[in-house]
Design an enzyme around this catalytic site. Structure first.
Site, PDB file in Angstrom:
ATOM      1  N   SER A 133       0.852  -1.192   0.000  1.00  0.00           N
ATOM      2  CA  SER A 133       0.000   0.000   0.000  1.00  0.00           C
ATOM      3  C   SER A 133       0.884   1.237   0.000  1.00  0.00           C
ATOM      4  O   SER A 133       2.029   1.192   0.472  1.00  0.00           O
ATOM      5  CB  SER A 133      -0.899  -0.001   1.237  1.00  0.00           C
ATOM      6  N   TYR A 146      -1.564  -0.849  10.556  1.00  0.00           N
ATOM      7  CA  TYR A 146      -1.736  -1.069   9.115  1.00  0.00           C
ATOM      8  C   TYR A 146      -0.502  -0.634   8.331  1.00  0.00           C
ATOM      9  O   TYR A 146       0.045  -1.408   7.529  1.00  0.00           O
ATOM     10  CB  TYR A 146      -2.960  -0.315   8.619  1.00  0.00           C
TER      11      TYR A 146
END
Length: 246
Positions: A133, A146
């Protein structure tokens, strides 16, 4: 003979649209996810989709499934897309949230690589694609679990590419921005340059077909985050703190 790919996290979001895109292009797709019901619906929509109900955090189940595949089963592409996101509070870090996030985003990727790498169709320039990501480019608020997991898996992919350089396996690191999925719809903040999952699937298919080693999309968000990363460290931190307060 049709090419074959395996995609994890294929029951919804970017994984689902990518599985459908590959199937529409004539590939045989092993669609992996935990939800048997959603996978059954996916398979019913295209005969090229083979549902595989499997939890990527269960390494024993992964080992047993791969061991039970027919002799000679090979994959031309493996896309490790399964992921999760949990936000945490810095003043009261939720250790269980970190464990859950890393179990899927990191350990799941490592376990899948362990058992699927030997099944890549060597000699045909196969691809192992790992989804990270853009979140690890910049310190976002409450993203300690995350963002750290995506930074870890990005490093894993880069290091893996070095160690596989003398093979014909292409390791492709995929770093998307905000994609409109059930996971991102839970966010309560503005998501710049939000992209439809169908557009993401097209970029993934083309990038892997072209032999890319790194895919970042949308480009506008990548440019913004890379530019912020070039700023002096203290200034970057001030900007991140201001974003938190908005």
């Amino acid at each position: 003979m049709a090419k074959t790919c395996l995609i994890t996290g294929a029951s919804s979001g970017m994984g689902k649209t990518t599985a459908l895109h590959y199937a529409a292009k004539g590939w045989q797709v092993f669609a992996v996810a935990r939800s048997a019901d959603k996978l059954a619906e996916l398979a019913a929509s295209n005969s090229n989709v083979k549902p595989v109900s499997l939890d990527v955090t269960d390494s024993v189940a992964l080992a047993n499934w791969t061991a039970g595949l027919p002799a000679g089963q090979k994959f031309d592409a493996v896309i490790l897309n399964a992921g999760t996101c949990e936000y945490v509070e810095a003043t009261d870090l939720d250790l269980a949230a970190f464990e859950r996030t890393f179990a899927v985003n990191v350990q799941g990727v490592v376990a899948c690589t362990r058992y699927l790498l030997p099944l890549l169709n060597k000699g045909s320039h196969p691809t192992l694609a790992i989804v990270s990501s853009m979140s690890h480019f910049f310190p976002f608020t409450r993203a300690e679990a995350y963002g750290a997991s995506k930074a870890a898996v990005a490093y894993f992919a880069e290091s893996l590419r070095v160690d596989l350089a003398d093979t014909d396996i292409n390791v492709c690191l995929i770093e998307p921005g905000f994609i409109d999925t059930p996971l991102t719809r839970k966010n309560d903040f503005e998501m710049p340059f939000l992209m439809a999952p169908e557009d993401a699937a097209k970029r993934i298919f083309k990038g892997i077909s072209d032999g890319k080693t790194r895919l970042r999309f949308p480009r506008r968000l990548s440019f913004v985050l890379k530019t912020l990363g070039l700023l002096p460290y203290n200034l970057r931190n001030k900007i991140a703190s201001k974003m938190k307060q908005q």
